[in-house]
Design a protein around this motif. Structure first.
Motif, PDB file in Angstrom:
ATOM      1  N   MET A   1       0.804  -1.212   0.000  1.00  0.00           N
ATOM      2  CA  MET A   1       0.000   0.000   0.000  1.00  0.00           C
ATOM      3  C   MET A   1       0.837   1.262   0.000  1.00  0.00           C
ATOM      4  SD  MET A   1      -3.283  -0.568   2.504  1.00  0.00           S
ATOM      5  CE  MET A   1      -3.811   1.108   2.401  1.00  0.00           C
ATOM      6  N   GLN A   2       2.151   1.156   0.149  1.00  0.00           N
ATOM      7  CA  GLN A   2       2.947   2.370   0.326  1.00  0.00           C
ATOM      8  C   GLN A   2       2.839   3.315  -0.858  1.00  0.00           C
ATOM      9  OE1 GLN A   2       7.142   1.984   0.980  1.00  0.00           O
ATOM     10  NE2 GLN A   2       7.356   4.126   1.464  1.00  0.00           N
ATOM     11  N   HIS A   3       2.893   2.783  -2.088  1.00  0.00           N
ATOM     12  CA  HIS A   3       2.795   3.682  -3.241  1.00  0.00           C
ATOM     13  C   HIS A   3       1.466   4.422  -3.227  1.00  0.00           C
ATOM     14  CE1 HIS A   3       0.549   0.239  -4.802  1.00  0.00           C
ATOM     15  NE2 HIS A   3       0.012   1.071  -5.686  1.00  0.00           N
ATOM     16  N   TRP A   4       0.406   3.777  -2.737  1.00  0.00           N
ATOM     17  CA  TRP A   4      -0.887   4.435  -2.685  1.00  0.00           C
ATOM     18  C   TRP A   4      -0.961   5.435  -1.545  1.00  0.00           C
ATOM     19  CZ3 TRP A   4      -5.280   4.138   0.640  1.00  0.00           C
ATOM     20  CH2 TRP A   4      -6.394   4.813   0.135  1.00  0.00           C
ATOM     21  N   THR A   5      -0.400   5.124  -0.385  1.00  0.00           N
ATOM     22  CA  THR A   5      -0.459   6.056   0.740  1.00  0.00           C
ATOM     23  C   THR A   5       0.365   7.305   0.475  1.00  0.00           C
ATOM     24  OG1 THR A   5       1.323   4.887   1.875  1.00  0.00           O
ATOM     25  CG2 THR A   5      -0.939   4.283   2.474  1.00  0.00           C
ATOM     26  N   GLY A  10      -4.488   8.806  -0.752  1.00  0.00           N
ATOM     27  CA  GLY A  10      -3.987   7.940   0.304  1.00  0.00           C
ATOM     28  C   GLY A  10      -3.523   8.726   1.516  1.00  0.00           C
ATOM     29  N   HIS A  11      -2.879   9.854   1.294  1.00  0.00           N
ATOM     30  CA  HIS A  11      -2.418  10.697   2.400  1.00  0.00           C
ATOM     31  C   HIS A  11      -3.613  11.247   3.179  1.00  0.00           C
ATOM     32  CE1 HIS A  11       0.389  13.189   4.584  1.00  0.00           C
ATOM     33  NE2 HIS A  11      -0.367  14.251   4.330  1.00  0.00           N
ATOM     34  N   TYR A  12      -4.648  11.654   2.458  1.00  0.00           N
ATOM     35  CA  TYR A  12      -5.862  12.161   3.101  1.00  0.00           C
ATOM     36  C   TYR A  12      -6.506  11.075   3.962  1.00  0.00           C
ATOM     37  CZ  TYR A  12     -10.509  14.164   3.633  1.00  0.00           C
ATOM     38  OH  TYR A  12     -11.685  14.642   4.158  1.00  0.00           O
ATOM     39  N   LEU A  13      -6.589   9.853   3.408  1.00  0.00           N
ATOM     40  CA  LEU A  13      -7.168   8.739   4.154  1.00  0.00           C
ATOM     41  C   LEU A  13      -6.341   8.419   5.399  1.00  0.00           C
ATOM     42  CD1 LEU A  13      -9.239   6.414   4.421  1.00  0.00           C
ATOM     43  CD2 LEU A  13      -7.650   5.021   3.110  1.00  0.00           C
ATOM     44  N   LEU A  14      -5.013   8.413   5.268  1.00  0.00           N
ATOM     45  CA  LEU A  14      -4.153   8.145   6.425  1.00  0.00           C
ATOM     46  C   LEU A  14      -4.343   9.179   7.524  1.00  0.00           C
ATOM     47  CD1 LEU A  14      -0.703   6.904   5.082  1.00  0.00           C
ATOM     48  CD2 LEU A  14      -2.323   5.670   6.518  1.00  0.00           C
ATOM     49  N   GLU A  15      -4.455  10.449   7.150  1.00  0.00           N
ATOM     50  CA  GLU A  15      -4.679  11.497   8.153  1.00  0.00           C
ATOM     51  C   GLU A  15      -6.006  11.280   8.864  1.00  0.00           C
ATOM     52  OE1 GLU A  15      -4.337  15.401   6.495  1.00  0.00           O
ATOM     53  OE2 GLU A  15      -2.188  15.174   6.086  1.00  0.00           O
ATOM     54  N   TRP A  16      -7.039  10.935   8.102  1.00  0.00           N
ATOM     55  CA  TRP A  16      -8.350  10.694   8.704  1.00  0.00           C
ATOM     56  C   TRP A  16      -8.284   9.490   9.643  1.00  0.00           C
ATOM     57  CZ3 TRP A  16     -12.069   6.914   8.971  1.00  0.00           C
ATOM     58  CH2 TRP A  16     -13.328   7.317   9.417  1.00  0.00           C
ATOM     59  N   GLY A  37       0.567  -4.322  10.971  1.00  0.00           N
ATOM     60  CA  GLY A  37       0.642  -3.813   9.609  1.00  0.00           C
ATOM     61  C   GLY A  37       0.491  -2.313   9.484  1.00  0.00           C
ATOM     62  N   LEU A  38       0.576  -1.847   8.247  1.00  0.00           N
ATOM     63  CA  LEU A  38       0.480  -0.450   7.832  1.00  0.00           C
ATOM     64  C   LEU A  38       1.373   0.468   8.676  1.00  0.00           C
ATOM     65  CD1 LEU A  38      -0.875   1.232   5.636  1.00  0.00           C
ATOM     66  CD2 LEU A  38      -2.635   1.816   7.293  1.00  0.00           C
ATOM     67  N   PRO A  39       2.688   0.349   8.502  1.00  0.00           N
ATOM     68  CA  PRO A  39       3.609   1.141   9.308  1.00  0.00           C
ATOM     69  C   PRO A  39       3.515   2.641   9.067  1.00  0.00           C
ATOM     70  CG  PRO A  39       4.791  -0.013   7.572  1.00  0.00           C
ATOM     71  CD  PRO A  39       3.382  -0.520   7.554  1.00  0.00           C
ATOM     72  N   GLN A  40       2.872   3.072   7.974  1.00  0.00           N
ATOM     73  CA  GLN A  40       2.711   4.494   7.718  1.00  0.00           C
ATOM     74  C   GLN A  40       1.747   5.143   8.714  1.00  0.00           C
ATOM     75  OE1 GLN A  40       2.147   2.095   5.431  1.00  0.00           O
ATOM     76  NE2 GLN A  40       3.794   2.344   3.956  1.00  0.00           N
ATOM     77  N   GLY A 143     -10.330  -7.711  26.235  1.00  0.00           N
ATOM     78  CA  GLY A 143      -9.350  -7.040  25.385  1.00  0.00           C
ATOM     79  C   GLY A 143     -10.057  -6.301  24.255  1.00  0.00           C
ATOM     80  N   ARG A 144      -9.352  -5.372  23.645  1.00  0.00           N
ATOM     81  CA  ARG A 144      -9.953  -4.543  22.606  1.00  0.00           C
ATOM     82  C   ARG A 144      -9.314  -4.809  21.245  1.00  0.00           C
ATOM     83  NH1 ARG A 144     -12.692  -0.180  25.066  1.00  0.00           N
ATOM     84  NH2 ARG A 144     -13.310  -0.967  27.085  1.00  0.00           N
ATOM     85  N   LEU A 145     -10.147  -4.809  20.220  1.00  0.00           N
ATOM     86  CA  LEU A 145      -9.727  -4.973  18.839  1.00  0.00           C
ATOM     87  C   LEU A 145     -10.204  -3.755  18.065  1.00  0.00           C
ATOM     88  CD1 LEU A 145      -8.615  -6.769  16.491  1.00  0.00           C
ATOM     89  CD2 LEU A 145     -10.921  -7.729  16.319  1.00  0.00           C
ATOM     90  N   VAL A 146      -9.273  -3.067  17.386  1.00  0.00           N
ATOM     91  CA  VAL A 146      -9.614  -1.911  16.563  1.00  0.00           C
ATOM     92  C   VAL A 146      -9.277  -2.287  15.122  1.00  0.00           C
ATOM     93  CG1 VAL A 146      -9.155   0.526  16.079  1.00  0.00           C
ATOM     94  CG2 VAL A 146      -9.131  -0.305  18.451  1.00  0.00           C
ATOM     95  N   ILE A 147     -10.274  -2.175  14.239  1.00  0.00           N
ATOM     96  CA  ILE A 147     -10.116  -2.567  12.838  1.00  0.00           C
ATOM     97  C   ILE A 147     -10.351  -1.350  11.953  1.00  0.00           C
ATOM     98  CG2 ILE A 147     -11.002  -4.020  10.976  1.00  0.00           C
ATOM     99  CD1 ILE A 147     -11.963  -5.975  13.159  1.00  0.00           C
ATOM    100  N   CYS A 148      -9.440  -1.115  11.022  1.00  0.00           N
ATOM    101  CA  CYS A 148      -9.616  -0.082   9.989  1.00  0.00           C
ATOM    102  C   CYS A 148      -9.657  -0.783   8.641  1.00  0.00           C
ATOM    103  CB  CYS A 148      -8.449   0.903   9.982  1.00  0.00           C
ATOM    104  SG  CYS A 148      -8.189   1.783  11.513  1.00  0.00           S
ATOM    105  N   GLY A 149     -10.513  -0.320   7.773  1.00  0.00           N
ATOM    106  CA  GLY A 149     -10.579  -0.913   6.449  1.00  0.00           C
ATOM    107  C   GLY A 149     -11.429  -0.093   5.514  1.00  0.00           C
ATOM    108  N   LEU A 150     -11.288  -0.383   4.232  1.00  0.00           N
ATOM    109  CA  LEU A 150     -12.100   0.275   3.221  1.00  0.00           C
ATOM    110  C   LEU A 150     -13.366  -0.538   3.005  1.00  0.00           C
ATOM    111  CD1 LEU A 150      -9.357   1.204   0.600  1.00  0.00           C
ATOM    112  CD2 LEU A 150     -10.428   2.692   2.293  1.00  0.00           C
ATOM    113  N   ASN A 151     -14.486   0.131   3.049  1.00  0.00           N
ATOM    114  CA  ASN A 151     -15.766  -0.521   2.868  1.00  0.00           C
ATOM    115  C   ASN A 151     -15.986  -0.771   1.377  1.00  0.00           C
ATOM    116  OD1 ASN A 151     -18.395  -1.382   2.882  1.00  0.00           O
ATOM    117  ND2 ASN A 151     -19.207   0.413   3.950  1.00  0.00           N
TER     118      ASN A 151
END
Length: 198
Positions: A1-5, A10-16, A37-40, A143-151
């Protein structure tokens, strides 16, 4: 995903997502937290747990992350390098991966993590349901699980099918829709506390 971020979208999505993650993990307490994952994305930067780690996906490379090479090394699956070395505090730009692993086979003992953050992990997983079962195994009770993803049902998700071949959007699977993910989480005895769309 790095080329997209690195793209404007992608930068806008990462900030959000960064803002949402900061809000979601700020008041979660415990001792051990892992971002898978997603070290950015510095998804655990606002969390105050004493032990916080970044785990790269088996397909991600160290080059995908901004790494302070003097302060960290990356180990192969199952070997935590510098386990006491935490993720950076706010304002520190260095991301220090601690291990490389597969989301469906995490190298942690049963009931050993208080928080697991999975940013776009299910989209890049060959078996997203197995990754969720593994999350259940490693999380402590409550415990807590936080999931981010594109719908996949969103406008961006529909656009992905068209633009993926042009390289404008990440080459991921179609993702897991909200209703399916909700059903999977309930089947695994998770209680859904909050959902945010953007």
């Amino acid at each position: 995903m790095q080329h997209w971020t690195d793209s404007a979208l992608g930068h806008y999505l990462l900030e959000w997502e960064q803002q949402r993650c900061d809000e979601a993990v700020a008041d979660i307490f415990g001792y051990h937290a892992v971002q898978l994952g997603l070290p950015q994305l510095q998804g655990l930067r606002s969390n105050r747990m004493p032990h916080r780690w970044l785990a790269l996906h088996a397909g991600e490379t160290v080059a995908d992350a901004k790494i302070d090479t003097k302060a960290s090394t990356v180990a192969q699956a199952g070997q935590v390098s510098g386990a006491e070395q935490d993720l950076p505090r706010p304002g520190d730009d260095a991301v220090r991966p601690s291990l490389v692993t597969d989301a469906a086979a995490l190298p942690f003992a049963e009931s050993s993590l208080d928080l697991l953050l999975m940013p776009h992990t299910l989209e890049s997983s060959a078996d997203p349901h197995a990754a969720l079962r593994e999350a259940v195994r490693v999380l402590v009770p409550e415990g807590r699980l936080v999931i981010c993803g594109l719908n996949p049902a969103s406008l961006l998700g529909l656009q992905r099918g068209v633009e993926r071949s042009a390289g404008h959007l990440p080459d991921l699977s179609l993702g897991v829709g909200y209703w399916r993910l909700r059903d999977w989480l309930r089947l695994l005895s998770f209680e859904i506390e909050a959902v945010q769309f953007g």
